[in-house]
Motif scaffolding. Structure first.
Motif, mmCIF file in Angstrom:
data_model
loop_
_atom_site.group_PDB
_atom_site.id
_atom_site.type_symbol
_atom_site.label_atom_id
_atom_site.label_comp_id
_atom_site.label_asym_id
_atom_site.label_seq_id
_atom_site.Cartn_x
_atom_site.Cartn_y
_atom_site.Cartn_z
ATOM 1 N N VAL A 76 0.836 -1.196 0.000
ATOM 2 C CA VAL A 76 0.000 0.000 0.000
ATOM 3 C C VAL A 76 0.872 1.248 0.000
ATOM 4 C CG1 VAL A 76 -1.826 1.270 1.194
ATOM 5 C CG2 VAL A 76 -1.871 -1.224 1.153
ATOM 6 N N LEU A 77 1.792 1.334 0.964
ATOM 7 C CA LEU A 77 2.702 2.478 1.022
ATOM 8 C C LEU A 77 3.961 2.279 0.194
ATOM 9 C CD1 LEU A 77 2.709 3.849 4.677
ATOM 10 C CD2 LEU A 77 1.741 4.862 2.634
ATOM 11 N N LEU A 78 4.122 1.098 -0.402
ATOM 12 C CA LEU A 78 5.290 0.795 -1.230
ATOM 13 C C LEU A 78 6.591 0.955 -0.446
ATOM 14 C CD1 LEU A 78 4.236 2.556 -4.554
ATOM 15 C CD2 LEU A 78 3.818 0.203 -3.864
ATOM 16 N N HIS A 137 -4.319 0.592 -6.386
ATOM 17 C CA HIS A 137 -4.903 -0.644 -6.917
ATOM 18 C C HIS A 137 -4.014 -1.169 -8.042
ATOM 19 C CE1 HIS A 137 -8.631 -2.860 -8.739
ATOM 20 N NE2 HIS A 137 -7.862 -3.659 -8.023
ATOM 21 N N HIS A 138 -2.851 -1.664 -7.667
ATOM 22 C CA HIS A 138 -1.879 -2.229 -8.605
ATOM 23 C C HIS A 138 -1.413 -1.220 -9.657
ATOM 24 C CE1 HIS A 138 -2.886 -6.100 -6.857
ATOM 25 N NE2 HIS A 138 -4.144 -5.948 -7.199
ATOM 26 N N ILE A 142 -8.003 1.577 -11.929
ATOM 27 C CA ILE A 142 -9.281 0.891 -12.085
ATOM 28 C C ILE A 142 -9.907 0.782 -10.707
ATOM 29 C CG2 ILE A 142 -10.360 -1.337 -12.627
ATOM 30 C CD1 ILE A 142 -8.388 -1.719 -14.826
ATOM 31 N N THR A 143 -11.186 1.091 -10.597
ATOM 32 C CA THR A 143 -11.839 1.091 -9.295
ATOM 33 C C THR A 143 -11.973 -0.321 -8.745
ATOM 34 O OG1 THR A 143 -14.065 0.915 -10.237
ATOM 35 C CG2 THR A 143 -13.173 3.136 -9.939
ATOM 36 N N ARG A 144 -12.087 -0.421 -7.461
ATOM 37 C CA ARG A 144 -12.358 -1.695 -6.820
ATOM 38 C C ARG A 144 -13.590 -1.550 -5.923
ATOM 39 N NH1 ARG A 144 -9.460 -1.716 -1.456
ATOM 40 N NH2 ARG A 144 -9.342 -3.995 -1.449
ATOM 41 N N PRO A 145 -14.463 -2.538 -5.912
ATOM 42 C CA PRO A 145 -14.325 -3.828 -6.593
ATOM 43 C C PRO A 145 -14.923 -3.852 -8.004
ATOM 44 C CG PRO A 145 -16.221 -3.910 -5.154
ATOM 45 C CD PRO A 145 -15.628 -2.535 -4.994
ATOM 46 N N ALA A 146 -15.536 -2.761 -8.459
ATOM 47 C CA ALA A 146 -16.291 -2.777 -9.718
ATOM 48 C C ALA A 146 -15.394 -2.885 -10.953
ATOM 49 C CB ALA A 146 -17.152 -1.521 -9.827
ATOM 50 N N ALA A 160 -12.897 5.865 -1.626
ATOM 51 C CA ALA A 160 -14.024 5.017 -2.024
ATOM 52 C C ALA A 160 -13.540 3.634 -2.443
ATOM 53 C CB ALA A 160 -14.795 5.683 -3.163
ATOM 54 N N CYS A 161 -12.352 3.573 -3.072
ATOM 55 C CA CYS A 161 -11.786 2.279 -3.460
ATOM 56 C C CYS A 161 -11.167 1.553 -2.268
ATOM 57 C CB CYS A 161 -10.709 2.468 -4.526
ATOM 58 S SG CYS A 161 -11.342 2.696 -6.197
ATOM 59 N N PHE A 162 -10.650 2.326 -1.312
ATOM 60 C CA PHE A 162 -9.973 1.752 -0.152
ATOM 61 C C PHE A 162 -10.590 2.298 1.135
ATOM 62 C CE2 PHE A 162 -6.981 1.271 -3.592
ATOM 63 C CZ PHE A 162 -6.395 0.030 -3.358
#
Length: 451
Positions: A76-78, A137-138, A142-146, A160-162
Motif C-alpha cells: 500500500v505504502l510501497l 490498486h496495482h 481501475i476502481t475496486r471492486p467494480a 471510495a476504493c480503499f
C-alpha cells in the motif's frame, strides 16, 4: 588538469528478466544492453526474491542482484525493508555510479529512491511504467471492486476504493509518493498519455522526456508464404493472462464469432502466455473454451526470444487490456514482426496503434465490439498492404541514445556529506517513517508492515 571520469549509469529495476518477464524489467534491461553496446559504462541492479536466486542468469559482471523477502514489503505504502536501501546505496558507491535511472520502486521500496538521493547526492531520473504512485490498486487506475476505469485520482475517489484506509490514509499515501518523486531530477515515459496523468497529479511537465521503449532485436521477421484466399485469419494474444489483460473479453468475442455459421473455418485464435492471479471461475471458463473450440489454441508460456517467429505466424496481434496501458512492449514486438494490432481504444494502446492504419481499436471491455472488429479483419483477409504503414520500433541502441540525452541533461544537485562507515544507514528516512506511522493510525492492519 585531469579530465572528469566518464558517466557511469546505474539502472535500477524491481526484477531481473531472467526471473520475471514483465514489461518494465524488460525495458530496463533493454536500455542496459543498449548503453553497453554504445560503450557507455553502465550497471544493471535488480531486486530478486530470495527463493528465486537460483534461477537468476547474469550475462555480465555489470549485472547485480539484491535479494529481498516479498513478505517484508508494504504494497500500500510501497515501503521495503531499510536494509534494501542500505545495500543499494552501498552498491552504487562501490560501483562508482554517477547517475541513477530507477525503473520502479517495487521490492526496493519508495524509501530507497529518497535514500539514494539523500545519501549519494547523484542525479536521479525515474522511468515511469504505470500509475502505481497515483493508484494503490496495482497502479491500474481501475476502481475496486467494480473494476471501472478511473479518470483521475483524488482523496475522495481513492478512499471510495480503499474504505479501510479512508480519506486521511489515502492522502498520506499520496503525500509520501509525491514527496519522494518530486525530489527526482527528471522523468521518462514511453507514452504521452502517462505523462499527462502524472502532470495532472502534480509533477512538473518540464521534467518529463518522452522516450519509447526499444527492442534488442529489430531484424526483419522470417518471410511468410503468401496466403491464399481460403487460409483462415489468425488472431494471437501474447503476454500475461491476468485479470487486467482482457483475455475474458477476447473469449466472449470468440463465443460470438463461433456462433456465426458464415465465419466457420475462417479464423483461428491463439493465446500465448502464463496465467497469473485469475479466479477459479476464469480458469474454468478458459478450460471450457479450449475443449469446445477446435480453432482455439492455448500454447501457454513462451520464451521471449521466440516472440518474433510466433507473431509472424499470426495475422493480427491482440491487446484487449481493460486498463490504461502505458506502452505495452507487445505492440513494439508486433510492429517488429510486421503485424497489425487490434487493441482497446484507450490509454497508451490508442496512442501507439492508429485506428484503421496500423490496426484497429474497439471499445474497451466490449466483447461485441471486439467481435465486430475481428469479423471485419476476417472479411478483409488481413490486408497485407497494411504492413507498409507499420512503424519501425526503436532498437536498444537508439533507445539508449535518447536516454543519454536525458541523463546528461539531469541537473546535479550539491552532494550530501558521505556518512561515516561507523554509522551505516539502518533505517528508513524520518519522513517516510513518520508517514508510515500516520498511515497505520488511520487504517486497519493490512498485510506485513515494514518495521
Amino acid at each position: 588538469m585531469t579530465s572528469a571520469p566518464p558517466m557511469r549509469v546505474a539502472i535500477v529495476s524491481h526484477a531481473h528478466p531472467s526471473v520475471s518477464k514483465g514489461g518494465a524489467e524488460i525495458a530496463a534491461y533493454t536500455l542496459f544492453r543498449g548503453l553497453q553496446d554504445l560503450g557507455v559504462p553502465s550497471l544493471f541492479i535488480a531486486a530478486v526474491p530470495q527463493a528465486a536466486l537460483d534461477r537468476v542468469s547474469l550475462a555480465s559482471a555489470d549485472e547485480h542482484v539484491l535479494p529481498y523477502d516479498p513478505a517484508q514489503f508494504d504494497h500500500v505504502l510501497l515501503l521495503g525493508r531499510p536494509a534494501m536501501s542500505t545495500a543499494l546505496v552501498r552498491l552504487l558507491r562501490d560501483q562508482n555510479a554517477s547517475v541513477i535511472n530507477f525503473h520502479h520502486y517495487l521490492n526496493f521500496g519508495i524509501g530507497a529512491v529518497r535514500q539514494v538521493k539523500a545519501q549519494t547526492g547523484l542525479p536521479v531520473v525515474f522511468t515511469l511504467h504505470e500509475y502505481l504512485a497515483i493508484c494503490a490498486h496495482h497502479g491500474q487506475m481501475i476502481t475496486r471492486p467494480a473494476r471501472n476505469l478511473c479518470e483521475a485520482a483524488s482523496p475522495e475517489a481513492c478512499a471510495a476504493c480503499f474504505p479501510e484506509h479512508g480519506r486521511e490514509g489515502m492522502t498520506t499515501r499520496r503525500d509520501l509518493m509525491f514527496d519522494v518523486l518530486s525530489r527526482c531530477d527528471g522523468f521518462v515515459s514511453p507514452s504521452r498519455f502517462l505523462i499527462d496523468r502524472y502532470v495532472a497529479w502534480g509533477l512538473p511537465a518540464e521534467k518529463f522526456s518522452l522516450i519509447e521503449n526499444g527492442l534488442i532485436d529489430t531484424a526483419p521477421p522470417p518471410e511468410r508464404a503468401p496466403r491464399s484466399a481460403d487460409d483462415p485469419i489468425t488472431f494471437a494474444y501474447f503476454g500475461q493472462i491476468n485479470p487486467f489483460k482482457g483475455v475474458d473479453v477476447l473469449l466472449n468475442a470468440v463465443d460470438s464469432l463461433a456462433a456465426r455459421p458464415d465465419l466457420a473455418g475462417r479464423f483461428r485464435v491463439r493465446i500465448h502466455g502464463n496465467v497469473i492471479g485469475v479466479t477459479p471461475a476464469f480458469e474454468q471458463r478458459l478450460a471450457r473454451a479450449i475443449e469446445t473450440y477446435d480453432f482455439l489454441e492455448v500454447p501457454g508460456p513462451y520464451d521471449n526470444r521466440q516472440v518474433r517467429r510466433l507473431m509472424s505466424a499470426a495475422d493480427y496481434v491482440m491487446v484487449p487490456s481493460t486498463w490504461w496501458e502505458n506502452s505495452p512492449v507487445v505492440i513494439q514486438e508486433a510492429y517488429a514482426a510486421r503485424r497489425p494490432v487490434i487493441c482497446s481504444g484507450i490509454g497508451g494502446m490508442a496512442e501507439k496503434v492508429v485506428d484503421g492504419v496500423t490496426g484497429h481499436h474497439f471499445r474497451v471491455g466490449d466483447a461485441k465490439d471486439l467481435a465486430r472488429v475481428m469479423e471485419g479483419a476476417i472479411k478483409e483477409a488481413g490486408r497485407p498492404e497494411r504492413q507498409a504503414a507499420l512503424a519501425r520500433p526503436s532498437s536498444h541502441a537508439e533507445m539508449a541514445k535518447e536516454y543519454l540525452s536525458c541523463l546528461n541533461g539531469a541537473s546535479t544537485p550539491e552532494p550530501s556529506p558521505t556518512p561515516s562507515k561507523k554509522a551505516p544507514i539502518h533505517r528508513q528516512d524520518e519522513v517516510s517513517q513518520a508517514m508510515n506511522q500516520k498511515f497505520k493510525s488511520s487504517r486497519r492492519r493490512v498485510g506485513n508492515v515494514v518495521r
